[in-house]
Design an enzyme around this catalytic site. Structure first.
Site, PDB file in Angstrom:
ATOM      1  CB  ALA A   1      -0.942   0.002   1.200  1.00 51.09           C
TER       2      ALA A   1
ATOM      3  CG  HIS B   1      -4.334 -10.970   1.097  1.00 45.07           C
ATOM      4  ND1 HIS B   1      -4.898 -11.295   2.295  1.00 45.07           N
ATOM      5  CD2 HIS B   1      -4.041  -9.660   1.173  1.00 45.07           C
ATOM      6  CE1 HIS B   1      -4.947 -10.224   3.067  1.00 45.07           C
ATOM      7  NE2 HIS B   1      -4.432  -9.223   2.404  1.00 45.07           N
ATOM      8  CG  ASP B   2      -0.165  -7.880   1.114  1.00 46.91           C
ATOM      9  OD1 ASP B   2      -1.112  -8.315   1.801  1.00 46.91           O
ATOM     10  OD2 ASP B   2       0.042  -6.658   0.955  1.00 46.91           O
TER      11      ASP B   2
ATOM     12  CB  SER C   1       6.897   1.068  -1.564  1.00 51.02           C
ATOM     13  OG  SER C   1       7.188   0.018  -0.657  1.00 51.02           O
TER      14      SER C   1
END
Length: 489
Positions: A23, A248-249, A25
């Site tokens: 969100a 999803h990170d 970088s």
């Protein structure tokens, strides 16, 4: 011409490219993976700054895409024979495509105010209790279901043929794949974690056409060649594929966490901190709903049972505000000064809604301290210490809750992501929880992304614990023990 290789590979290793969009970088890494080796090199890092337009706050998605392509070009220059590309990002936000596959406007940022009141629209059709019992998703005012509900009257929504979450949108532009990867789909409020597919009846009940939702696919289940235009723009070879990873990170970060066993809490700490445990199935109790815990799909059929805590957002936004005001701060010096301050200073709730929108965090922290009859910080170092003490206290509350609600013990905490580089935060977390904190790897998300790619390509084999053993054997980790004086107090 081609640059000298950044990573010396062996016949037993292969190279993949991990695209990790956060969100704040983004980054592209080349990762050499083998059964007993894991080496990586960052080839491109770029800012991810939202854009305020007359109609609201948006992501600069075309700039992000250009940076992804540039990162892949640098990956091809750095390493010959990049086998595949995987993309992960933050959750909930999406782009709308028309029937020809064209993007219908820049995706909105989840911090945009258009979702205010959208939860009332959704829960007029399905109660909060019934919604949680089906989806197991924590309430956040910007969850995808609320964003789509807020968009129902727009021209873009009417013209849309598909809604693609951010990593799925990137994957579509890179390869043409139209699909929803399940770990990110599970963050939408439109997904059933037991059936592991869309809850289309919920979508239709709140006025969201279920036809907007593409087929759900699992991490490692799809690999496609990249578009010819991408190959030409990057110099990647024709054998390079897109591999669907835990997009999803946090799902990728859980894969990249060096767990010895599941009796541990994971804190994936970046702009947000996701605090929770890896389970075999969802916890859908009313107590869990009231505690606002979420059940999100993980890799290999696991469930990430966790709660969001506003992570380094308060610190990041404070640094940006000082920079914008022409008074930039030296973060390392501030952290050192903050560490020298005594314990017992003011704390705030980092999840207070006052902190959701970008802006002047310093004045908001001062306001909350005064509301709660605490002396507010008067120096920058004091503000930083307040932020980190507040995060550690929030982590401790969440750890206690996840242990109680899941019924699993916690013997240690694994703190991964950018927050693992913050030694003061790690130590304060150990002090606040009374548990040892194992810090690292900082690039857990990209490593987890790469490991799923590598397993899909046959470069490594085994279950999640086998993959994690490679991390423990190859990555530097630091353990912070709770300080006795803290435990005594």
């Amino acid at each position: 011409g081609r640059l000298p290789p950044l990573i010396v590979t062996t016949p037993a290793t292969g190279v993949v490219a991990a695209v990790d969009l956060g969100a704040a970088s983004g980054r592209v890494l080349v990762v050499a993976v083998g059964p007993t080796s894991l080496r990586w090199q960052e080839v491109h890092r770029f800012p991810n700054e939202p854009v305020e337009l007359p109609d609201g706050l948006h992501w600069d998605i075309l700039r992000l895409y250009a940076d992804v392509v540039e990162g892949l070009r640098r990956a091809a220059l750095a390493e010959s024979g990049v086998r595949s590309v995987g993309v992960d990002s933050w959750a909930v936000d999406y782009g709308l495509l028309d029937a020809a596959g064209r993007l219908l406007g820049n995706p909105y940022h989840y911090r945009d105010r258009r979702t205010e009141g959208a939860d009332a629209i959704v829960h007029a059709a399905i109660s909060r209790e019934a919604h949680y019992a089906r989806t197991g998703l924590q309430f956040l005012p910007f969850n995808t279901i609320y964003q789509l509900a807020a968009a129902r009257s727009t021209a873009e929504f009417a013209a849309a043929d598909r809604a693609l979450l951010i990593p799925d949108l990137m994957g579509y532009w890179l390869s043409g794949l139209v699909a929803a990867e399940e770990t990110n789909a599970s963050t939408t409020g439109l997904y059933d974690p037991r059936l592991r597919t869309w809850a289309t009846d919920i979508a239709e009940a709140v006025g969201i056409r279920s036809s907007l939702l593409p087929d759900v696919v699992a991490p490692g289940s799809v690999r496609l060649p990249l578009r010819s235009r991408i190959l030409a723009a990057t110099g990647l070879g024709p054998e390079t594929e897109l591999v669907v990873v835990g997009s999803h990170d946090t799902a990728s970060a859980f894969v990249g966490t060096p767990l010895l066993d599941r009796d541990a809490v994971v804190i994936s700490c970046g702009t947000w901190a996701l605090v929770g445990m890896e389970l075999d199935g969802p916890v859908l109790s009313e107590e869990s709903r009231r505690a606002n815990f979420t059940n999100e799909a993980g890799v290999d059929g696991t469930v990430r049972y966790l709660r969001n805590v506003s992570g380094l957002w308060l610190l990041q936004e404070s640094l940006r505000a000082w920079e914008r005001a022409g008074r930039p701060a030296d973060l390392e010096a501030l952290l050192q000064a903050a560490a020298e301050l005594p314990a017992g200073g003011p704390t705030v709730d980092p999840n207070d809604p006052i902190f959701l929108a970008p802006g002047d965090m310093e004045s908001r922290i001062v306001e909350l301290c005064r509301r709660t009859d605490q002396p507010p910080p008067t120096t920058r170092a004091g503000l930083v210490r307040c932020i980190l003490d507040s995060l550690a206290a929030a982590f401790a509350r969440t750890v206690e809750a996840v242990v109680r609600l899941s019924g699993r013990p916690a013997r240690r905490i694994h703190l991964v992501g950018g927050g693992s580089r913050n030694a003061l935060l790690c130590q304060l977390t150990a002090d606040a929880t009374g548990l040892p904190v194992v810090a690292g790897p900082a690039e857990a998300t990209a490593i987890g992304n790469a490991l799923v790619q590598a397993r899909t390509l046959g470069l490594v084999e085994g279950d999640l614990m086998t993959l994690r053993a490679v991390i423990r054997a190859t990555q530097p980790l630091v353990t912070y023990e709770p300080r006795p004086r803290m435990l005594a107090s």
